[in-house]
Scaffold this active site. Sequence first.
Site, PDB file in Angstrom:
ATOM      1  N   TYR A  65     -54.228  -1.271 -63.004  1.00 12.50           N
ATOM      2  CA  TYR A  65     -53.107  -0.854 -63.854  1.00 12.50           C
ATOM      3  C   TYR A  65     -51.751  -1.318 -63.333  1.00 12.50           C
ATOM      4  O   TYR A  65     -50.836  -1.573 -64.107  1.00 12.50           O
ATOM      5  CB  TYR A  65     -53.114   0.671 -64.086  1.00 12.50           C
ATOM      6  CG  TYR A  65     -53.789   0.963 -65.396  1.00 12.50           C
ATOM      7  CD1 TYR A  65     -53.122   0.772 -66.601  1.00 12.50           C
ATOM      8  CD2 TYR A  65     -55.119   1.349 -65.425  1.00 12.50           C
ATOM      9  CE1 TYR A  65     -53.759   0.968 -67.802  1.00 12.50           C
ATOM     10  CE2 TYR A  65     -55.765   1.542 -66.633  1.00 12.50           C
ATOM     11  CZ  TYR A  65     -55.079   1.352 -67.809  1.00 12.50           C
ATOM     12  OH  TYR A  65     -55.711   1.525 -69.003  1.00 12.50           O
ATOM     13  N   GLN A  99     -53.810   0.954 -81.440  1.00 16.12           N
ATOM     14  CA  GLN A  99     -54.634   1.252 -80.267  1.00 16.12           C
ATOM     15  C   GLN A  99     -53.946   0.706 -79.015  1.00 16.12           C
ATOM     16  O   GLN A  99     -54.430   0.916 -77.907  1.00 16.12           O
ATOM     17  CB  GLN A  99     -56.004   0.575 -80.412  1.00 16.12           C
ATOM     18  CG  GLN A  99     -56.750   1.035 -81.642  1.00 16.12           C
ATOM     19  CD  GLN A  99     -57.916   0.112 -81.957  1.00 16.12           C
ATOM     20  OE1 GLN A  99     -58.998   0.244 -81.413  1.00 16.12           O
ATOM     21  NE2 GLN A  99     -57.699  -0.842 -82.845  1.00 16.12           N
ATOM     22  N   ASN A 100     -52.839  -0.001 -79.196  1.00 16.72           N
ATOM     23  CA  ASN A 100     -52.200  -0.659 -78.058  1.00 16.72           C
ATOM     24  C   ASN A 100     -51.310   0.320 -77.304  1.00 16.72           C
ATOM     25  O   ASN A 100     -50.701   1.206 -77.887  1.00 16.72           O
ATOM     26  CB  ASN A 100     -51.384  -1.864 -78.525  1.00 16.72           C
ATOM     27  CG  ASN A 100     -52.260  -2.902 -79.198  1.00 16.72           C
ATOM     28  OD1 ASN A 100     -53.481  -2.875 -79.021  1.00 16.72           O
ATOM     29  ND2 ASN A 100     -51.664  -3.794 -79.965  1.00 16.72           N
ATOM     30  N   ASP A 102     -48.906  -0.916 -75.244  1.00 15.95           N
ATOM     31  CA  ASP A 102     -47.878  -1.798 -74.668  1.00 15.95           C
ATOM     32  C   ASP A 102     -46.455  -1.542 -75.160  1.00 15.95           C
ATOM     33  O   ASP A 102     -45.521  -2.179 -74.695  1.00 15.95           O
ATOM     34  CB  ASP A 102     -48.260  -3.272 -74.914  1.00 15.95           C
ATOM     35  CG  ASP A 102     -48.491  -3.596 -76.396  1.00 15.95           C
ATOM     36  OD1 ASP A 102     -47.879  -2.943 -77.267  1.00 15.95           O
ATOM     37  OD2 ASP A 102     -49.285  -4.528 -76.667  1.00 15.95           O
ATOM     38  N   HIS A 117     -54.094   5.615 -78.491  1.00 13.95           N
ATOM     39  CA  HIS A 117     -54.628   5.494 -77.133  1.00 13.95           C
ATOM     40  C   HIS A 117     -53.549   5.744 -76.075  1.00 13.95           C
ATOM     41  O   HIS A 117     -53.661   5.279 -74.947  1.00 13.95           O
ATOM     42  CB  HIS A 117     -55.273   4.119 -76.916  1.00 13.95           C
ATOM     43  CG  HIS A 117     -56.579   3.952 -77.645  1.00 13.95           C
ATOM     44  ND1 HIS A 117     -57.178   2.743 -77.863  1.00 13.95           N
ATOM     45  CD2 HIS A 117     -57.411   4.860 -78.191  1.00 13.95           C
ATOM     46  CE1 HIS A 117     -58.319   2.911 -78.534  1.00 13.95           C
ATOM     47  NE2 HIS A 117     -58.474   4.188 -78.745  1.00 13.95           N
ATOM     48  N   CYS A 125     -48.944  13.679 -63.553  1.00 16.04           N
ATOM     49  CA  CYS A 125     -49.697  14.220 -62.425  1.00 16.04           C
ATOM     50  C   CYS A 125     -50.711  15.236 -62.955  1.00 16.04           C
ATOM     51  O   CYS A 125     -50.323  16.208 -63.603  1.00 16.04           O
ATOM     52  CB  CYS A 125     -48.740  14.883 -61.441  1.00 16.04           C
ATOM     53  SG  CYS A 125     -49.629  15.621 -60.059  1.00 16.04           S
ATOM     54  N   CYS A 128     -49.910  18.862 -60.877  1.00 22.80           N
ATOM     55  CA  CYS A 128     -48.758  19.759 -61.113  1.00 22.80           C
ATOM     56  C   CYS A 128     -48.089  19.514 -62.457  1.00 22.80           C
ATOM     57  O   CYS A 128     -47.158  20.229 -62.813  1.00 22.80           O
ATOM     58  CB  CYS A 128     -47.739  19.626 -59.987  1.00 22.80           C
ATOM     59  SG  CYS A 128     -46.752  18.127 -60.073  1.00 22.80           S
ATOM     60  N   ASN A 212     -57.960 -10.912 -88.616  1.00 21.52           N
ATOM     61  CA  ASN A 212     -58.547 -10.933 -87.264  1.00 21.52           C
ATOM     62  C   ASN A 212     -59.244 -12.271 -87.051  1.00 21.52           C
ATOM     63  O   ASN A 212     -59.925 -12.760 -87.947  1.00 21.52           O
ATOM     64  CB  ASN A 212     -59.552  -9.786 -87.111  1.00 21.52           C
ATOM     65  CG  ASN A 212     -59.806  -9.442 -85.657  1.00 21.52           C
ATOM     66  OD1 ASN A 212     -58.879  -9.067 -84.948  1.00 21.52           O
ATOM     67  ND2 ASN A 212     -61.034  -9.582 -85.202  1.00 21.52           N
ATOM     68  N   ALA A 230     -52.438 -13.603 -86.049  1.00 16.60           N
ATOM     69  CA  ALA A 230     -51.737 -12.484 -86.678  1.00 16.60           C
ATOM     70  C   ALA A 230     -50.268 -12.808 -86.989  1.00 16.60           C
ATOM     71  O   ALA A 230     -49.791 -12.520 -88.097  1.00 16.60           O
ATOM     72  CB  ALA A 230     -51.814 -11.267 -85.758  1.00 16.60           C
TER      73      ALA A 230
END
Length: 245
Positions: A65, A99-100, A102, A117, A125, A128, A212, A230
């Site tokens: 990530y 679903q992105n 970004d 998503h 966290c 906490c 697509n 696209a």
Amino acid sequence: MSVARLAELMQDRQPCVVLTGAGISTESGIPDFRSPSGIWAQYDPLEYATIDAFLEDPAKVWEFYGRRLAMLGAAEPNDGHRVLAELEDQDWVRAVITQNIDRLHERAGSRALVEVHGSIRTSSCLACGAVVTFDEVLELLPVPACPTCGRILKPDVVLFGELLPAAAIARATQLAAQAQLLLVVGSSLEVYPVAGLPLETLAAGGELAIVNRDATQFHSRASVTIDSAAGGTLRALADALPERP
Ligand code: NAD
């Protein structure tokens, strides 16, 4: 099939709701997931993108990530994102379900946006409840620890094995059911529950259009399918629609 047919459909069948996936962001330089050059060709999702993997070894998931966040932060919206924001301004598009993670739809100006998503906007966290912004988490890499309690943070994106944010998927389902036209852009339509949204539209009497590069399980049920990039396709669609103030 042609963009002219899609423009006709959009004029005949309002409201139109758009559902996007990773394919709308590849023209911004972000690889998708399931194409041969996609992210899962390089990283095993079971090792890097499940909640169990995160709970067992969060530092390993951050290896993935951390790189991803830096890349997503540097990417810019492309014509596909921009056209969808313009079409929303002109009332051709009621909302974008994405679903992105970004944030490129938001940065392009989409306002009626449902991020099913989650997004990279924040990390949290699990111990906490502290919430840290994208810019703050970049400063805390490679393994961002909670500034309050020290536990490793989790990006606020939906990992495999996690439930989708309830309000977002409820809103997406309602929008899909109300859509006279659901326009899918850049999604393999393989990941549920989002891949079930076209069924909501079809069951309520709406129609489906798909832009697509590869065929999906829903191609045979779509009124229009366009198997090309696209950005250019959406720009051509905007050009084919009468402009609205
Ligand atoms: P995908 O990679 O499965 O499909 C992308 C599709 O876009 C492909 O069918 C491809 O042919 C098409 N495409 C690529 N570039 C294109 C272009 N320029 N123009 C038109 N089409 C193009 O992506 P998806 O459908 O978004 O996958 C579903 C979701 O799975 C992802 O959005 C993501 O949220 C997700 N997921 C990610 C994680 C994670 O990283 N933690 C975990 C679970 C699910």
